[in-house]
Scaffold this motif. Structure first.
Motif, PDB file in Angstrom:
ATOM      1  N   LEU A 198      11.950  33.286  59.975  1.00 41.58           N
ATOM      2  CA  LEU A 198      11.286  34.387  60.154  1.00 41.58           C
ATOM      3  C   LEU A 198      10.367  34.026  61.769  1.00 41.58           C
ATOM      4  N   PRO A 199       9.373  33.131  61.511  1.00 42.54           N
ATOM      5  CA  PRO A 199       8.559  32.314  62.592  1.00 42.54           C
ATOM      6  C   PRO A 199       9.368  31.228  63.835  1.00 42.54           C
ATOM      7  N   ASP A 200      10.106  30.935  63.134  1.00 37.30           N
ATOM      8  CA  ASP A 200      11.336  30.297  64.016  1.00 37.30           C
ATOM      9  C   ASP A 200      12.018  31.365  65.006  1.00 37.30           C
ATOM     10  N   LEU A 201      12.633  32.027  63.924  1.00 41.00           N
ATOM     11  CA  LEU A 201      13.892  33.268  64.544  1.00 41.00           C
ATOM     12  C   LEU A 201      12.954  34.111  66.422  1.00 41.00           C
ATOM     13  N   LEU A 202      12.087  34.062  65.129  1.00 44.30           N
ATOM     14  CA  LEU A 202      11.203  34.604  66.726  1.00 44.30           C
ATOM     15  C   LEU A 202      10.747  34.339  68.407  1.00 44.30           C
ATOM     16  N   ASP A 203      10.168  32.619  67.703  1.00 41.25           N
ATOM     17  CA  ASP A 203       9.812  32.103  68.628  1.00 41.25           C
ATOM     18  C   ASP A 203      10.389  31.401  69.519  1.00 41.25           C
ATOM     19  N   LYS A 204      11.516  30.660  68.750  1.00 47.13           N
ATOM     20  CA  LYS A 204      12.247  29.977  69.460  1.00 47.13           C
ATOM     21  C   LYS A 204      13.123  30.359  70.269  1.00 47.13           C
ATOM     22  N   PRO A 205      14.377  31.396  70.396  1.00 46.03           N
ATOM     23  CA  PRO A 205      14.850  32.170  71.049  1.00 46.03           C
ATOM     24  C   PRO A 205      13.988  33.034  72.383  1.00 46.03           C
ATOM     25  N   LEU A 206      12.532  33.439  72.028  1.00 48.13           N
ATOM     26  CA  LEU A 206      10.947  33.819  73.182  1.00 48.13           C
ATOM     27  C   LEU A 206      11.441  33.006  74.203  1.00 48.13           C
ATOM     28  N   ALA A 207      10.933  30.852  73.468  1.00 43.48           N
ATOM     29  CA  ALA A 207      10.976  30.057  74.427  1.00 43.48           C
ATOM     30  C   ALA A 207      12.047  29.892  75.113  1.00 43.48           C
ATOM     31  N   ALA A 208      12.910  29.737  74.649  1.00 35.69           N
ATOM     32  CA  ALA A 208      14.308  29.496  75.803  1.00 35.69           C
ATOM     33  C   ALA A 208      14.863  30.123  76.422  1.00 35.69           C
ATOM     34  N   ALA A 209      14.523  32.117  77.065  1.00 34.40           N
ATOM     35  CA  ALA A 209      14.743  32.678  77.793  1.00 34.40           C
ATOM     36  C   ALA A 209      13.113  32.350  78.618  1.00 34.40           C
ATOM     37  N   GLY A 210      12.063  31.719  78.147  1.00 28.63           N
ATOM     38  CA  GLY A 210      11.304  31.641  79.386  1.00 28.63           C
ATOM     39  C   GLY A 210      10.294  32.770  79.298  1.00 28.63           C
ATOM     40  N   ILE A 211      10.349  33.557  78.115  1.00 28.91           N
ATOM     41  CA  ILE A 211       9.656  34.668  77.545  1.00 28.91           C
ATOM     42  C   ILE A 211       7.834  34.031  77.155  1.00 28.91           C
ATOM     43  N   VAL A 212       7.745  32.774  76.035  1.00 26.95           N
ATOM     44  CA  VAL A 212       6.328  31.953  75.910  1.00 26.95           C
ATOM     45  C   VAL A 212       6.626  31.082  76.986  1.00 26.95           C
ATOM     46  N   ASP A 213       5.741  30.046  76.666  1.00 30.24           N
ATOM     47  CA  ASP A 213       6.056  28.576  77.239  1.00 30.24           C
ATOM     48  C   ASP A 213       6.601  27.572  75.849  1.00 30.24           C
ATOM     49  N   VAL A 214       5.881  27.993  75.004  1.00 33.02           N
ATOM     50  CA  VAL A 214       6.235  27.229  73.606  1.00 33.02           C
ATOM     51  C   VAL A 214       6.674  28.170  72.224  1.00 33.02           C
ATOM     52  N   GLY A 215       7.121  26.453  71.543  1.00 33.11           N
ATOM     53  CA  GLY A 215       8.178  27.665  70.160  1.00 33.11           C
ATOM     54  C   GLY A 215       7.032  27.934  69.671  1.00 33.11           C
ATOM     55  N   ARG A 216       6.406  28.353  69.189  1.00 35.49           N
ATOM     56  CA  ARG A 216       5.506  28.530  68.638  1.00 35.49           C
ATOM     57  C   ARG A 216       4.694  29.117  69.418  1.00 35.49           C
ATOM     58  N   THR A 217       4.526  30.949  69.310  1.00 34.94           N
ATOM     59  CA  THR A 217       3.158  31.296  69.294  1.00 34.94           C
ATOM     60  C   THR A 217       3.477  33.164  68.989  1.00 34.94           C
ATOM     61  N   VAL A 218       4.274  33.746  69.224  1.00 33.41           N
ATOM     62  CA  VAL A 218       4.303  35.190  69.019  1.00 33.41           C
ATOM     63  C   VAL A 218       4.305  34.972  67.399  1.00 33.41           C
TER      64      VAL A 218
END
Length: 175
Positions: A40-60
């Protein structure tokens, strides 16, 4: 840690728990739940980073704040439905993901990259990638080597345990 390796770690942790707590191998549905928690952490963060919503793939999804909230909600819902064993499986998976993202940064000295733990209170710099850990017999050892060993160990134990969850998943897809 590579996303797929988190699934192996989640399984290894859950298998250890079921053997210690109940003296048995893991079973179908809880194994699938632990894998969801571990991913789940990667399923949440990796798409957010890919979409440019967050800067890196380890946040929310990797933040301890989110982890505590998600795990508390899962526990509350499971308790109301008398499904605490499934909540335990999920929590083991999710917690194993967060915990196993820490050692590589500590071993490599990239302590600033641990900012994900308290995101958004702390900054999360760009992930510097695979970590160099040393040289053994002229071969550079990186975190990928250790992750490969962990992955093989997890898949090997899952296979030895009778591939729990696979039949459950097949039945769910066929039905």
């Amino acid at each position: 840690m590579q996303p797929i390796v988190h699934l192996s770690v989640g399984y290894l942790c859950y298998a250890a728990y079921t053997r210690w707590r109940r003296g048995e191998r893991p079973r179908g549905v809880p194994v699938l739940v632990v894998l969801v928690g571990a991913g789940l952490p990667d399923l949440l963060d990796k798409p957010l980073a890919a979409a440019g919503i967050v800067d890196v793939g380890r946040t929310v999804g990797h933040s301890l704040f989110t982890a505590v909230i998600v795990m508390t909600i899962v526990w509350q819902v499971a308790a109301r439905r008398n499904r605490r064993p499934l909540a335990i499986a999920f929590i083991i998976g999710y917690a194993s993901h967060i915990v196993t993202d820490v050692p590589w940064h500590v071993l490599s000295g990239d302590i600033d990259e641990l900012g994900f733990l308290l995101w958004p209170v702390t900054e999360m710099p760009a992930y510097s990638g695979v970590k160099y850990l040393g040289t053994v017999g002229g071969v550079e050892i990186t975190t990928l080597w250790l992750e490969a060993v962990i992955f093989v160990a997890g898949v090997g134990l899952w296979w030895r345990d009778g591939k729990p969850g696979l039949e459950t998943l097949k039945n769910a897809v066929v039905d």
